[in-house]
Design a protein around this motif. Sequence first.
Motif, PDB file in Angstrom:
ATOM      1  N   LEU A 175       0.828  -1.206   0.000  1.00  0.00           N
ATOM      2  CA  LEU A 175       0.000   0.000   0.000  1.00  0.00           C
ATOM      3  C   LEU A 175       0.864   1.258   0.000  1.00  0.00           C
ATOM      4  N   VAL A 176       1.850   1.304   0.872  1.00  0.00           N
ATOM      5  CA  VAL A 176       2.690   2.497   0.971  1.00  0.00           C
ATOM      6  C   VAL A 176       3.490   2.697  -0.306  1.00  0.00           C
ATOM      7  N   LYS A 177       4.012   1.602  -0.874  1.00  0.00           N
ATOM      8  CA  LYS A 177       4.789   1.727  -2.110  1.00  0.00           C
ATOM      9  C   LYS A 177       3.904   2.226  -3.254  1.00  0.00           C
ATOM     10  N   GLN A 178       2.659   1.778  -3.302  1.00  0.00           N
ATOM     11  CA  GLN A 178       1.741   2.264  -4.335  1.00  0.00           C
ATOM     12  C   GLN A 178       1.524   3.761  -4.181  1.00  0.00           C
ATOM     13  N   PHE A 179       1.358   4.213  -2.950  1.00  0.00           N
ATOM     14  CA  PHE A 179       1.215   5.653  -2.720  1.00  0.00           C
ATOM     15  C   PHE A 179       2.450   6.406  -3.200  1.00  0.00           C
ATOM     16  N   VAL A 180       3.619   5.905  -2.854  1.00  0.00           N
ATOM     17  CA  VAL A 180       4.868   6.577  -3.239  1.00  0.00           C
ATOM     18  C   VAL A 180       4.988   6.642  -4.755  1.00  0.00           C
ATOM     19  N   ASP A 181       4.718   5.527  -5.437  1.00  0.00           N
ATOM     20  CA  ASP A 181       4.832   5.501  -6.900  1.00  0.00           C
ATOM     21  C   ASP A 181       3.923   6.529  -7.563  1.00  0.00           C
TER      22      ASP A 181
END
Length: 452
Positions: A175-181
């Motif tokens: 979830l966090v990586k998707q937000f960052v991307d």
Amino acid sequence: MTITEILQFVDRLVFAETDQHLSDIQKNIIQGLLKGQSYKKIADDYGYDEGYIGDISRKLYKILSKQLGEGINKSNFSWTIERLANKAKSNSLQQVLSIINNSHINLCSNNPQGSSKNTEQNLSTTSYHDLTLAPKITHFYDRTLELQILSHWLTAQNPRLVSVLGLSGIGKTTLVKQFVDLNLSQFDVIIWKSIKLSPSLDTIITDIFTLINSEPIQTDNKLTQLFNLLRQQKCLIVIDDVQELFTCGQLAGNYKTEYKDYKTFFTMMTEIEHQSSLILIGQEQCQEMLCLDEQLYPVKCLDLQGLDNTDILKNWGLKDEQSWLALLNLYEGNPVYLKDIVSTIKSIFGGKVSDFLREDTLLLTEEMKFRLGELFDRLSPIEQQIVLELSKYDRQVSREDLREALALSSTDFINGLQSLQKRYLVKSIEGEKILFYLSPVFREYVRSYCQK
């Protein structure tokens, strides 16, 4: 060079031309092209028409050709983009574009006029992103609401400390990586670290200043210099596996002696004025978050539960779609548990979910047992007593009945029960009485492998 880094490079080029970031389908096309896939293969993989994929690709080539001063097409896309992205990695993106087409477009700077300002450390305002320790996201399932919440917090409310919490394998890091991307352009500096790989706070701070190539860091006041940076630039620091900071065999959230400096750092993040954010990903909530009222302090906490949509099972070659929801519920919607058990269903049951469910057992794979064993070993003796007692029941248990069955003082019992809730192993239901129960998968593990 990683696909994530190439996507970042292309995203900056596209944003400079269109003032819009890459869409999901553009990202999928780029990844497919880098793998040498045909338009048809990309279309089939993502459920689009081949002609539509071709049209989007040609528009993308046109944008990139204009920005880079080179003719980009399907045949040379992979080689050309990787070559220029690698060049951008060793230089600044602005320098690369100047070399290529003598352009003065500044993709990363927040100061396009080139004017300088005197700051406490005279730090640059160029964007720096270090995602080398972040995972690659290939599929993102059914977290639209959670992603919207996280995005609203971090782009509109600017909290300084955010915790993303939940059981192992539930999808916190994804979830966090998707937000960052999706939000690379929102931050001047993005740093992703894992406590398992970079446990020292001193090392993390040094790595940050090494990345941005700012003034030489002074060894006697690193935290002061870090907060200077957090004030002057909008930074996002992500720290994964935060539970590794805490001592095994004690109640949740107790720092190991060698990591007490993190406690100071997390507290300072909430108390000192700055424009940056810190995301903590873990299975245990740190005490700094528990003591603060979200209404009064710039902190947020997002608890992740299991998935409730069977979309995650669609591409795994399973049969009997009418039985998928039952499988999802059996394994609590945990993506990692589901991935493990699907492998067993395919190899032993020919992919027939209904045949597996007829076994009427909550099967634990070796990988599940390993993960659950790590969770059990982290528990304090008080918590282990409580979960051993709770594992005897297939129903929810009242606090009074549970208390009566255990030889624990009132203080130990209450603290132990609360600690298990902080670890997301014990859940509660409020009614006339508050009832408690173990996570079903963890309960099965305790019953089968932890009973004396």
